[in-house]
Design a protein around this motif. Structure first.
Motif, PDB file in Angstrom:
ATOM      1  N   GLU A 104     -36.403 -25.332 -44.103  1.00 40.92           N
ATOM      2  CA  GLU A 104     -35.417 -26.403 -43.954  1.00 40.92           C
ATOM      3  C   GLU A 104     -35.849 -27.628 -44.769  1.00 40.92           C
ATOM      4  OE1 GLU A 104     -32.632 -26.012 -42.460  1.00 40.92           O
ATOM      5  OE2 GLU A 104     -33.071 -24.063 -41.529  1.00 40.92           O
ATOM      6  N   PRO A 105     -34.873 -28.410 -45.261  1.00 43.54           N
ATOM      7  CA  PRO A 105     -35.228 -29.614 -46.045  1.00 43.54           C
ATOM      8  C   PRO A 105     -36.109 -30.601 -45.292  1.00 43.54           C
ATOM      9  CG  PRO A 105     -32.892 -29.096 -46.297  1.00 43.54           C
ATOM     10  CD  PRO A 105     -33.416 -28.183 -45.224  1.00 43.54           C
ATOM     11  N   HIS A 106     -35.905 -30.719 -43.964  1.00 43.01           N
ATOM     12  CA  HIS A 106     -36.720 -31.693 -43.226  1.00 43.01           C
ATOM     13  C   HIS A 106     -38.191 -31.278 -43.183  1.00 43.01           C
ATOM     14  CE1 HIS A 106     -36.149 -28.789 -39.870  1.00 43.01           C
ATOM     15  NE2 HIS A 106     -37.278 -29.281 -39.430  1.00 43.01           N
ATOM     16  N   GLU A 107     -38.468 -29.970 -43.264  1.00 44.04           N
ATOM     17  CA  GLU A 107     -39.859 -29.521 -43.303  1.00 44.04           C
ATOM     18  C   GLU A 107     -40.503 -29.916 -44.630  1.00 44.04           C
ATOM     19  OE1 GLU A 107     -39.997 -25.506 -40.637  1.00 44.04           O
ATOM     20  OE2 GLU A 107     -38.840 -25.382 -42.496  1.00 44.04           O
ATOM     21  N   GLN A 108     -39.768 -29.728 -45.725  1.00 42.62           N
ATOM     22  CA  GLN A 108     -40.282 -30.129 -47.032  1.00 42.62           C
ATOM     23  C   GLN A 108     -40.530 -31.632 -47.070  1.00 42.62           C
ATOM     24  OE1 GLN A 108     -38.248 -31.979 -49.439  1.00 42.62           O
ATOM     25  NE2 GLN A 108     -39.978 -32.097 -50.860  1.00 42.62           N
ATOM     26  N   GLN A 109     -39.603 -32.409 -46.515  1.00 44.28           N
ATOM     27  CA  GLN A 109     -39.747 -33.863 -46.541  1.00 44.28           C
ATOM     28  C   GLN A 109     -40.938 -34.312 -45.704  1.00 44.28           C
ATOM     29  OE1 GLN A 109     -37.841 -36.100 -48.437  1.00 44.28           O
ATOM     30  NE2 GLN A 109     -39.612 -37.333 -47.842  1.00 44.28           N
ATOM     31  N   MET A 110     -41.140 -33.663 -44.543  1.00 45.15           N
ATOM     32  CA  MET A 110     -42.271 -34.025 -43.690  1.00 45.15           C
ATOM     33  C   MET A 110     -43.588 -33.767 -44.410  1.00 45.15           C
ATOM     34  SD  MET A 110     -43.494 -32.383 -40.088  1.00 45.15           S
ATOM     35  CE  MET A 110     -43.956 -30.898 -40.954  1.00 45.15           C
ATOM     36  N   LEU A 111     -43.725 -32.585 -45.028  1.00 43.09           N
ATOM     37  CA  LEU A 111     -44.959 -32.269 -45.740  1.00 43.09           C
ATOM     38  C   LEU A 111     -45.138 -33.164 -46.960  1.00 43.09           C
ATOM     39  CD1 LEU A 111     -44.986 -28.370 -45.536  1.00 43.09           C
ATOM     40  CD2 LEU A 111     -46.083 -30.019 -44.023  1.00 43.09           C
ATOM     41  N   GLY A 171     -39.777 -27.704 -54.282  1.00 41.58           N
ATOM     42  CA  GLY A 171     -40.345 -26.417 -54.628  1.00 41.58           C
ATOM     43  C   GLY A 171     -40.136 -26.095 -56.096  1.00 41.58           C
ATOM     44  N   ASP A 172     -41.189 -25.579 -56.733  1.00 37.93           N
ATOM     45  CA  ASP A 172     -41.106 -25.192 -58.137  1.00 37.93           C
ATOM     46  C   ASP A 172     -41.956 -23.941 -58.340  1.00 37.93           C
ATOM     47  OD1 ASP A 172     -40.328 -25.265 -60.735  1.00 37.93           O
ATOM     48  OD2 ASP A 172     -41.576 -26.982 -61.322  1.00 37.93           O
ATOM     49  N   PHE A 173     -41.606 -23.121 -59.341  1.00 35.05           N
ATOM     50  CA  PHE A 173     -42.290 -21.868 -59.583  1.00 35.05           C
ATOM     51  C   PHE A 173     -43.481 -22.064 -60.519  1.00 35.05           C
ATOM     52  CE2 PHE A 173     -37.917 -20.513 -58.567  1.00 35.05           C
ATOM     53  CZ  PHE A 173     -38.200 -19.707 -57.476  1.00 35.05           C
ATOM     54  N   HIS A 174     -44.623 -21.496 -60.122  1.00 34.29           N
ATOM     55  CA  HIS A 174     -45.833 -21.540 -60.945  1.00 34.29           C
ATOM     56  C   HIS A 174     -46.529 -20.185 -60.861  1.00 34.29           C
ATOM     57  CE1 HIS A 174     -46.347 -25.958 -61.859  1.00 34.29           C
ATOM     58  NE2 HIS A 174     -45.343 -25.973 -60.989  1.00 34.29           N
ATOM     59  N   ALA A 175     -47.368 -19.925 -61.823  1.00 32.37           N
ATOM     60  CA  ALA A 175     -48.143 -18.681 -61.787  1.00 32.37           C
ATOM     61  C   ALA A 175     -49.061 -18.678 -60.573  1.00 32.37           C
ATOM     62  CB  ALA A 175     -48.960 -18.536 -63.073  1.00 32.37           C
ATOM     63  N   CYS A 176     -49.074 -17.579 -59.846  1.00 29.56           N
ATOM     64  CA  CYS A 176     -49.868 -17.508 -58.614  1.00 29.56           C
ATOM     65  C   CYS A 176     -51.362 -17.654 -58.866  1.00 29.56           C
ATOM     66  CB  CYS A 176     -49.605 -16.182 -57.901  1.00 29.56           C
ATOM     67  SG  CYS A 176     -47.910 -15.975 -57.328  1.00 29.56           S
ATOM     68  N   THR A 177     -51.793 -17.450 -60.106  1.00 32.10           N
ATOM     69  CA  THR A 177     -53.216 -17.560 -60.417  1.00 32.10           C
ATOM     70  C   THR A 177     -53.672 -19.005 -60.592  1.00 32.10           C
ATOM     71  OG1 THR A 177     -52.632 -17.225 -62.747  1.00 32.10           O
ATOM     72  CG2 THR A 177     -53.342 -15.279 -61.486  1.00 32.10           C
ATOM     73  N   GLU A 178     -52.719 -19.951 -60.708  1.00 33.61           N
ATOM     74  CA  GLU A 178     -53.112 -21.364 -60.809  1.00 33.61           C
ATOM     75  C   GLU A 178     -53.841 -21.783 -59.533  1.00 33.61           C
ATOM     76  OE1 GLU A 178     -49.828 -23.903 -61.676  1.00 33.61           O
ATOM     77  OE2 GLU A 178     -49.203 -22.763 -63.441  1.00 33.61           O
ATOM     78  N   GLN A 179     -54.678 -22.781 -59.648  1.00 32.30           N
ATOM     79  CA  GLN A 179     -55.416 -23.262 -58.480  1.00 32.30           C
ATOM     80  C   GLN A 179     -54.842 -24.600 -58.036  1.00 32.30           C
ATOM     81  OE1 GLN A 179     -59.668 -23.179 -59.216  1.00 32.30           O
ATOM     82  NE2 GLN A 179     -59.727 -21.015 -58.660  1.00 32.30           N
ATOM     83  N   HIS A 180     -54.410 -24.632 -56.776  1.00 33.98           N
ATOM     84  CA  HIS A 180     -53.834 -25.839 -56.187  1.00 33.98           C
ATOM     85  C   HIS A 180     -54.301 -25.961 -54.736  1.00 33.98           C
ATOM     86  CE1 HIS A 180     -51.102 -26.556 -59.562  1.00 33.98           C
ATOM     87  NE2 HIS A 180     -50.819 -25.258 -59.546  1.00 33.98           N
ATOM     88  N   THR A 181     -54.197 -27.172 -54.200  1.00 36.05           N
ATOM     89  CA  THR A 181     -54.411 -27.344 -52.762  1.00 36.05           C
ATOM     90  C   THR A 181     -53.250 -26.688 -52.025  1.00 36.05           C
ATOM     91  OG1 THR A 181     -53.397 -29.518 -52.953  1.00 36.05           O
ATOM     92  CG2 THR A 181     -55.796 -29.445 -52.930  1.00 36.05           C
ATOM     93  N   TYR A 182     -53.342 -26.601 -50.699  1.00 41.53           N
ATOM     94  CA  TYR A 182     -52.370 -25.792 -49.972  1.00 41.53           C
ATOM     95  C   TYR A 182     -52.207 -26.312 -48.540  1.00 41.53           C
ATOM     96  CZ  TYR A 182     -56.885 -23.756 -48.699  1.00 41.53           C
ATOM     97  OH  TYR A 182     -58.179 -23.587 -48.308  1.00 41.53           O
ATOM     98  N   PHE A 183     -51.096 -25.910 -47.916  1.00 41.37           N
ATOM     99  CA  PHE A 183     -50.813 -26.221 -46.515  1.00 41.37           C
ATOM    100  C   PHE A 183     -50.874 -24.932 -45.703  1.00 41.37           C
ATOM    101  CE2 PHE A 183     -48.822 -30.440 -47.180  1.00 41.37           C
ATOM    102  CZ  PHE A 183     -49.325 -31.067 -46.052  1.00 41.37           C
TER     103      PHE A 183
END
Length: 327
Positions: A104-111, A171-183
């Motif tokens: 839901e959009p409110h979940e994206q906004q909260m995070l 939300g945006d698409f990136h290669a799964c091999t990239e390294q990012h922080t996470y929730f």
């Protein structure tokens, strides 16, 4: 003389291969380390520096050593390290949860709001695409289940969904091999055992973080502290405050009343003096003035004009008398 030592710290709640923290501690004669210098507390937590470390006083709805876990019907924990999507997914499972699944959009906004108040970088979410269709040179489809293909849920061309900082955390698409922080997210479950005191309701996030919803009047990690409602000195005009659970009582000095001793008692309403005499209200008690030109043959207090519970003091045959409450 200056000394230093290197300390490796592992937080058990986080993925062990990704959360080894290298802490370089310097010490000097007469010097004191400032453990809050790097602003370690997230989510608006207040850092309290100590002699051997720091403590984060976390705002309501957050918990964890650094206030990194947010409780809002579900529990969300933000990482401090960057991993591939596959490693991040495994890290969340190790904690007792999964990568955050945004529907839901409110979940994206909260995070997004949480991210902006912490490290302001992109974060992985749960979603990923399946491997694309691959073709042989003759146009026939390559089956990914052929015997010579690796059995892995992540293929070399998979893409995953990122809360992208450059896209205002959409939300945006990136290669799964990239390294990012996470929730990571987990459901809220009852504590086993219930560690909350004084009737607090205990719930758990990620299987290992007790969180107490304290009843009114109590605070602390385990609701162990009776809030001192007298700490703010609510009683006025020298009143004495007596603390109770979620309440207090003010005992007022003589001459004042009210819940907070805010009222200066008007002892002249109604007029307690003899008919025709003037009443003068005082901080404690009142004074009855003799009418102009009148005088008495004896002291006024001989007749006990103040009544029971009061002390009478003559001030002169031409002035009158003063009444004060018995202490």
């Amino acid at each position: 003389m200056i000394c230093h030592r290197r300390v490796d710290v592992t937080e058990r709640r986080l993925f062990p291969t990704s959360c080894m923290l290298a802490v370089l501690v310097f010490c000097a004669v007469g010097a004191t380390a400032d453990y809050c210098l790097g602003h370690p507390c997230w989510s608006g937590g207040a850092c309290v520096d100590g002699s051997t470390g720091y403590i984060c006083n976390c705002p309501s709805g957050t918990l964890g050593q650094n206030c990194e876990t947010v409780h809002n019907n579900k529990c969300y924990r933000q990482s401090r390290d960057a991993l591939s999507h596959k490693e991040a997914s495994a890290a969340c499972v190790f904690m007792g949860g999964q990568l955050a699944d945004i529907k839901e959009p409110h979940e994206q906004q909260m995070l997004a709001d949480i991210i902006r108040n912490t490290n302001d970088v992109s974060h992985w979410t749960f979603m990923k695409s399946r491997s694309p269709q691959l073709l042989h040179i003759d146009g026939s489809t390559l089956s990914l289940q052929t015997s010579w293909m690796a059995r892995d849920i992540y293929g070399p061309f998979d893409i995953c969904v990122l809360l992208d900082r450059d896209q205002s955390y959409k939300g945006d698409f990136h290669a799964c091999t990239e390294q990012h922080t996470y929730f990571c997210e987990s459901p809220v479950t009852p504590c086993q055992p219930d560690v909350c005191q004084h009737g607090g309701v205990c719930s758990s996030c990620f299987s290992d973080s007790p969180m107490c919803d304290c009843p009114p009047g109590y605070t602390g990690v385990f609701c162990e502290t009776d809030i001192n409602e007298c700490a703010s000195n609510p009683c006025q005009n020298g009143g004495t405050c007596h603390d109770h659970v979620n309440s207090f009582i003010c005992f007022c000095r003589v001459g004042y009343d009210g819940v907070l001793c805010e009222n200066d008692i008007d002892y002249c309403d109604p007029n307690p003096c003899p008919n025709g005499w003037s009443c003068v209200d005082q901080v404690v008690g009142f004074h009855c003035e003799v009418p102009h030109g009148a005088r008495a043959a004896s002291t006024f207090c001989m007749a006990s004009p103040c009544g029971p519970g009061w002390t009478c003091q003559d001030t002169g045959l031409r002035t009158g008398y003063t009444c004060t409450p018995v202490s």
